[in-house]
Design a protein around this motif. Structure first.
Motif, PDB file in Angstrom:
ATOM      1  N   TYR A   1      53.041 -31.044  54.057  1.00  7.88           N
ATOM      2  CA  TYR A   1      54.177 -30.967  52.987  1.00  7.88           C
ATOM      3  C   TYR A   1      54.149 -29.412  52.045  1.00  7.88           C
ATOM      4  O   TYR A   1      54.890 -28.126  51.997  1.00  7.88           O
ATOM      5  CB  TYR A   1      54.054 -31.904  51.591  1.00  7.88           C
ATOM      6  N   PHE A   2      53.329 -28.832  51.571  1.00 11.49           N
ATOM      7  CA  PHE A   2      52.900 -27.890  50.536  1.00 11.49           C
ATOM      8  C   PHE A   2      53.003 -26.275  51.985  1.00 11.49           C
ATOM      9  O   PHE A   2      54.428 -24.715  51.492  1.00 11.49           O
ATOM     10  CB  PHE A   2      52.052 -27.371  50.092  1.00 11.49           C
ATOM     11  N   ILE A   3      53.027 -26.735  53.135  1.00  9.16           N
ATOM     12  CA  ILE A   3      53.642 -25.061  54.434  1.00  9.16           C
ATOM     13  C   ILE A   3      54.424 -25.595  54.234  1.00  9.16           C
ATOM     14  O   ILE A   3      55.239 -23.988  54.306  1.00  9.16           O
ATOM     15  CB  ILE A   3      52.689 -25.625  55.307  1.00  9.16           C
ATOM     16  N   ALA A   4      55.400 -27.092  54.204  1.00 14.23           N
ATOM     17  CA  ALA A   4      56.945 -26.833  54.856  1.00 14.23           C
ATOM     18  C   ALA A   4      57.398 -26.664  53.894  1.00 14.23           C
ATOM     19  O   ALA A   4      58.612 -25.876  53.851  1.00 14.23           O
ATOM     20  CB  ALA A   4      57.294 -28.032  55.239  1.00 14.23           C
ATOM     21  N   ARG A   5      57.077 -26.659  52.561  1.00 16.26           N
ATOM     22  CA  ARG A   5      58.367 -26.185  51.050  1.00 16.26           C
ATOM     23  C   ARG A   5      57.729 -25.108  50.829  1.00 16.26           C
ATOM     24  O   ARG A   5      59.300 -24.468  50.365  1.00 16.26           O
ATOM     25  CB  ARG A   5      57.545 -26.890  49.963  1.00 16.26           C
ATOM     26  N   ALA A   6      57.018 -24.736  51.123  1.00 11.50           N
ATOM     27  CA  ALA A   6      56.608 -23.158  51.020  1.00 11.50           C
ATOM     28  C   ALA A   6      57.231 -21.767  52.230  1.00 11.50           C
ATOM     29  O   ALA A   6      57.904 -20.805  51.736  1.00 11.50           O
ATOM     30  CB  ALA A   6      55.098 -22.307  51.122  1.00 11.50           C
ATOM     31  N   HIS A   7      57.846 -22.707  52.894  1.00 11.67           N
ATOM     32  CA  HIS A   7      58.423 -21.657  54.784  1.00 11.67           C
ATOM     33  C   HIS A   7      60.205 -22.429  54.220  1.00 11.67           C
ATOM     34  O   HIS A   7      60.639 -21.820  54.147  1.00 11.67           O
ATOM     35  CB  HIS A   7      58.289 -22.693  55.856  1.00 11.67           C
ATOM     36  N   PHE A   8      60.178 -23.527  53.516  1.00  9.75           N
ATOM     37  CA  PHE A   8      61.527 -24.207  53.250  1.00  9.75           C
ATOM     38  C   PHE A   8      62.226 -24.195  52.363  1.00  9.75           C
ATOM     39  O   PHE A   8      62.469 -25.452  51.530  1.00  9.75           O
ATOM     40  CB  PHE A   8      61.748 -25.169  54.328  1.00  9.75           C
ATOM     41  N   PRO A   9      61.680 -23.865  51.071  1.00  7.14           N
ATOM     42  CA  PRO A   9      61.565 -23.943  49.150  1.00  7.14           C
ATOM     43  C   PRO A   9      63.334 -24.868  49.305  1.00  7.14           C
ATOM     44  O   PRO A   9      63.904 -25.205  48.382  1.00  7.14           O
ATOM     45  CB  PRO A   9      62.200 -22.918  48.809  1.00  7.14           C
ATOM     46  N   ASP A  10      64.251 -23.626  49.864  1.00  2.00           N
ATOM     47  CA  ASP A  10      65.889 -24.253  49.953  1.00  2.00           C
ATOM     48  C   ASP A  10      65.866 -25.455  49.727  1.00  2.00           C
ATOM     49  O   ASP A  10      66.059 -27.086  49.789  1.00  2.00           O
ATOM     50  CB  ASP A  10      66.994 -23.106  49.782  1.00  2.00           C
ATOM     51  N   ALA A  11      65.335 -26.013  51.390  1.00  3.71           N
ATOM     52  CA  ALA A  11      65.839 -26.777  52.310  1.00  3.71           C
ATOM     53  C   ALA A  11      65.317 -28.578  51.212  1.00  3.71           C
ATOM     54  O   ALA A  11      66.057 -29.783  50.595  1.00  3.71           O
ATOM     55  CB  ALA A  11      65.087 -27.696  53.869  1.00  3.71           C
ATOM     56  N   PHE A  12      64.055 -28.000  50.562  1.00  4.63           N
ATOM     57  CA  PHE A  12      63.391 -28.951  49.735  1.00  4.63           C
ATOM     58  C   PHE A  12      64.245 -29.245  48.581  1.00  4.63           C
ATOM     59  O   PHE A  12      63.532 -30.525  48.236  1.00  4.63           O
ATOM     60  CB  PHE A  12      61.878 -28.640  49.610  1.00  4.63           C
ATOM     61  N   HIS A  13      64.158 -28.108  47.724  1.00  6.85           N
ATOM     62  CA  HIS A  13      65.313 -28.280  46.730  1.00  6.85           C
ATOM     63  C   HIS A  13      66.183 -29.015  46.707  1.00  6.85           C
ATOM     64  O   HIS A  13      66.731 -29.894  45.801  1.00  6.85           O
ATOM     65  CB  HIS A  13      65.551 -26.727  45.659  1.00  6.85           C
ATOM     66  N   GLU A  14      67.519 -28.728  47.756  1.00  8.02           N
ATOM     67  CA  GLU A  14      68.537 -29.518  47.641  1.00  8.02           C
ATOM     68  C   GLU A  14      67.846 -31.173  48.500  1.00  8.02           C
ATOM     69  O   GLU A  14      69.090 -31.525  47.899  1.00  8.02           O
ATOM     70  CB  GLU A  14      69.380 -29.093  49.208  1.00  8.02           C
ATOM     71  N   GLY A  15      67.111 -30.904  49.934  1.00 11.04           N
ATOM     72  CA  GLY A  15      66.555 -32.668  50.011  1.00 11.04           C
ATOM     73  C   GLY A  15      67.127 -33.274  48.365  1.00 11.04           C
ATOM     74  O   GLY A  15      67.410 -35.221  48.462  1.00 11.04           O
ATOM     75  N   ALA A  16      65.833 -32.941  47.802  1.00 11.49           N
ATOM     76  CA  ALA A  16      65.628 -33.880  46.304  1.00 11.49           C
ATOM     77  C   ALA A  16      66.414 -34.320  46.147  1.00 11.49           C
ATOM     78  O   ALA A  16      66.251 -35.300  45.505  1.00 11.49           O
ATOM     79  CB  ALA A  16      64.636 -32.770  46.154  1.00 11.49           C
ATOM     80  N   GLN A  17      67.377 -33.347  45.733  1.00 13.00           N
ATOM     81  CA  GLN A  17      68.802 -34.473  45.779  1.00 13.00           C
ATOM     82  C   GLN A  17      69.469 -34.914  45.910  1.00 13.00           C
ATOM     83  O   GLN A  17      70.267 -35.793  44.526  1.00 13.00           O
ATOM     84  CB  GLN A  17      69.862 -32.648  45.316  1.00 13.00           C
ATOM     85  N   ARG A  18      69.018 -35.555  46.773  1.00  7.92           N
ATOM     86  CA  ARG A  18      69.592 -36.389  47.932  1.00  7.92           C
ATOM     87  C   ARG A  18      69.254 -37.548  47.585  1.00  7.92           C
ATOM     88  O   ARG A  18      69.602 -38.968  48.144  1.00  7.92           O
ATOM     89  CB  ARG A  18      70.451 -36.054  49.329  1.00  7.92           C
ATOM     90  N   LEU A  19      68.103 -37.829  47.585  1.00 10.01           N
ATOM     91  CA  LEU A  19      67.090 -38.937  47.219  1.00 10.01           C
ATOM     92  C   LEU A  19      67.590 -39.797  45.959  1.00 10.01           C
ATOM     93  O   LEU A  19      68.067 -39.414  45.008  1.00 10.01           O
ATOM     94  CB  LEU A  19      65.794 -38.342  47.229  1.00 10.01           C
ATOM     95  N   SER A  20      66.520 -40.809  45.580  1.00 10.75           N
ATOM     96  CA  SER A  20      67.732 -41.901  44.823  1.00 10.75           C
ATOM     97  C   SER A  20      66.755 -41.893  43.688  1.00 10.75           C
ATOM     98  O   SER A  20      65.497 -42.615  44.167  1.00 10.75           O
ATOM     99  CB  SER A  20      67.297 -43.335  45.563  1.00 10.75           C
ATOM    100  N   VAL A  21      66.975 -41.481  42.925  1.00 11.04           N
ATOM    101  CA  VAL A  21      65.012 -41.207  41.859  1.00 11.04           C
ATOM    102  C   VAL A  21      64.947 -42.745  41.527  1.00 11.04           C
ATOM    103  O   VAL A  21      64.220 -43.390  40.739  1.00 11.04           O
ATOM    104  CB  VAL A  21      65.785 -40.725  40.891  1.00 11.04           C
ATOM    105  N   VAL A  22      66.031 -44.062  41.181  1.00  5.69           N
ATOM    106  CA  VAL A  22      66.005 -45.342  41.244  1.00  5.69           C
ATOM    107  C   VAL A  22      65.091 -45.362  41.816  1.00  5.69           C
ATOM    108  O   VAL A  22      64.199 -46.571  40.973  1.00  5.69           O
ATOM    109  CB  VAL A  22      67.435 -46.022  40.931  1.00  5.69           C
ATOM    110  N   ALA A  23      65.233 -45.792  42.773  1.00  2.00           N
ATOM    111  CA  ALA A  23      64.189 -46.463  44.376  1.00  2.00           C
ATOM    112  C   ALA A  23      62.677 -45.928  43.522  1.00  2.00           C
ATOM    113  O   ALA A  23      61.603 -46.618  44.253  1.00  2.00           O
ATOM    114  CB  ALA A  23      65.008 -45.981  45.339  1.00  2.00           C
ATOM    115  N   GLY A  24      62.557 -44.731  43.524  1.00  2.00           N
ATOM    116  CA  GLY A  24      60.826 -43.645  43.815  1.00  2.00           C
ATOM    117  C   GLY A  24      60.335 -44.194  42.606  1.00  2.00           C
ATOM    118  O   GLY A  24      59.659 -44.656  42.207  1.00  2.00           O
TER     119      GLY A  24
END
Length: 199
Positions: free
Chosen positions: A43-66
């Motif tokens: 997770y942290f290796i992927a996040r370090a290489h693709f920070p924008d993808a992780f930021h944008e992806g998190a905005q699309r998840l359902s916080v209510v479900a989590g």
């Protein structure tokens, strides 16, 4: 304070040194932690290489479900701990009731996860939607597998508990279940902020 009162408040020497559950469950918990340690490294290796993808992806998840899954895990862990506490006091009926309650709440996790996945798919979010979602699905599905094992464990322990397989003198199986479920709970409490809050 009298000497008798002090003796009552002092736990037996062996109780302070006893490992809850049994060695087998702790071997399993250790393997679980090692497995997720590797996944968190990914997770942290992927996040370090693709920070924008992780930021944008998190905005699309359902916080209510989590959040719902988080509350279900915490509540079920509490109920199972109450079951252990009840059997320690030889309150068999209370132990059964608490464990049944823990099972019912725990079953809410796979149900909520199924609803979340359906919602994700309706939004066009699947494992091929980008690196963030690939890591998200892999980590959360792996956790769901471990939680499913825990639910099966609850059913097994409940069957034994109902037929008086545990008492205040022998409740290692119930305690082992609680230890495993708490460990799985702790892992989710790490997963939740990494994907739903901090990404």
């Amino acid at each position: 304070m009298t000497a008798a009162t002090i003796d009552e408040l002092t736990p037996p020497e062996d109780s302070t040194r006893r490992v809850p559950g049994n060695k087998g469950i702790w071997a399993g918990i250790t393997c679980e932690f090692v497995e997720f340690l590797v996944l968190f490294a990914v997770y942290f290796i992927a996040r370090a290489h693709f920070p924008d993808a992780f930021h944008e992806g998190a905005q699309r998840l359902s916080v209510v479900a989590g959040t719902t899954i988080t509350l279900l895990m915490i509540t079920s862990s509490y109920f199972i701990a109450c079951s252990v506490n009840a059997i320690r006091q030889d309150k068999h009926r209370a132990a059964v009731i608490w464990l049944v309650a823990g099972l019912i709440i725990a079953l809410g996790y796979p149900l909520t996860k199924a609803l979340e996945i359906n919602w994700n798919l309706a939004q066009g979010i699947n494992g091929e939607s980008g690196i963030f979602f690939t890591v998200y699905y892999y980590l959360t599905f792996t956790h769901l597998v471990h939680a499913t094992w825990g639910i099966l464990g609850i059913l097994w322990v409940m069957a034994r508990l109902v037929f008086h397989g545990y008492s205040s003198k022998d409740y290692a199986g119930l305690e082992a279940l609680a230890s495993y479920w708490h460990a799985t709970d702790i892992i989710w409490l790490i997963i939740f902020p990494l994907f739903y809050v901090l990404a």
